[in-house]
Design an enzyme around this catalytic site. Structure first.
Site, PDB file in Angstrom:
ATOM      1  N   SER A   1       0.872  -1.176   0.000  1.00  0.00           N
ATOM      2  CA  SER A   1       0.000   0.000   0.000  1.00  0.00           C
ATOM      3  C   SER A   1       0.905   1.221   0.000  1.00  0.00           C
ATOM      4  CB  SER A   1      -0.856   0.003   1.280  1.00  0.00           C
ATOM      5  OG  SER A   1      -1.494   1.251   1.476  1.00  0.00           O
TER       6      SER A   1
ATOM      7  N   TYR B   1      -2.025   0.558  10.636  1.00  0.00           N
ATOM      8  CA  TYR B   1      -1.988   0.047   9.262  1.00  0.00           C
ATOM      9  C   TYR B   1      -0.665   0.394   8.595  1.00  0.00           C
ATOM     10  CZ  TYR B   1      -3.611  -1.020   4.520  1.00  0.00           C
ATOM     11  OH  TYR B   1      -3.757  -1.539   3.248  1.00  0.00           O
TER      12      TYR B   1
END
Length: 249
Positions: free
Chosen positions: A136, A149
């Site tokens: 990501s 995250y």
């Protein structure tokens, strides 16, 4: 094994980027083993694409071992596409839920580690192997509320980067694909505990990426001549210039 028809395991295949990648690789003529927990969704995807469904929980060492044994017994493997992952919550570090962070580390980092370790001998033995890790843009930059995250995705990126160094001289490419905002069916819903209204707001006012966009990038990287390694690919919607700046019309 023959290198004329490559064979890939795709994790997280029941929805989103994983399912789109299965569709794209099958369309490119690959044999694909589609892996996810939800057997019903895998069955539908298999009927649509011709992929082989393999229900498994990547947090289970037994399930991962069973996957490796199956791939070994049914023709080997050239490629692994690690898509399975997810985010929980958008809380500041000061008040974040430790169990949310634990879950994110377990699924994003340890799940990728488990399946990569289990399948790597087959990938090396193929003579033309690939390990794709879908991380990501959270793997390269922080944002408020994203501590858990971004920590997990930074760790997953380091797993891929270190693996590439350790495989020097081996016939294996390690490819890190780092998507920005992708409007998939479930990512934001999971993050916000099923709050559909809050999830929808994440993608309001601009055109985010779709799962097919990321699958297109993955397939492009995998189908380059095998001496060509696209080490790191960052792909964002045009409107998103950083993890904290998105132009909303």
């Amino acid at each position: 094994m023959s290198t004329h028809r490559p064979r890939a395991v795709v994790t997280g295949a029941s929805s989103g980027i994983g399912a789109a990648t299965v569709r794209r690789l099958c369309a490119e003529g690959w044999d694909v083993v589609a892996v996810a927990r939800r057997a019903d969704r895998l069955a539908g995807l298999a009927a649509e694409t011709g992929a082989e469904p393999f229900p498994a929980d990547l947090t289970s060492a037994d399930d991962v071992a069973r996957l490796a044994e199956h791939c070994d017994a049914t023709g080997g493997l050239t490629s692994l596409v690690n898509v399975a992952g997810g985010a929980l919550g958008l809380d500041p570090v000061a008040t974040a839920d430790v169990e949310d962070w634990r879950w994110m580390y377990e699924i994003n980092v340890l799940g990728t580690l488990r399946v990569t370790q289990a399948l790597l001998p087959l990938i090396v033995a193929s003579g033309r192997g690939d390990v794709v890790v879908v991380t990501s843009t959270a793997a390269i930059g922080p944002y408020e509320g994203g501590g858990g995250y971004t920590a997990a995705k930074h760790a997953e990126r380091m797993l891929a980067t270190t693996l590439r160094l350790e495989l020097i001289g081996q016939p294996v490419r390690v490819i890190d694909v780092e998507p920005g905002a992708v409007a998939t069916q479930e990512f934001a819903l999971v993050r916000f505990g099923g709050d559909a209204e809050r999830a929808a707001k994440v993608y309001e006012g601009y055109q985010p990426l779709e799962a097919d966009d990321v699958a297109d990038v993955i397939a492009f990287a995998l189908t380059r001549p095998h001496h060509v390694n696209l080490d790191t690919i960052v792909v964002r919607p045009r409107a998103q210039v950083s993890n904290t700046q998105t132009a909303r019309g």
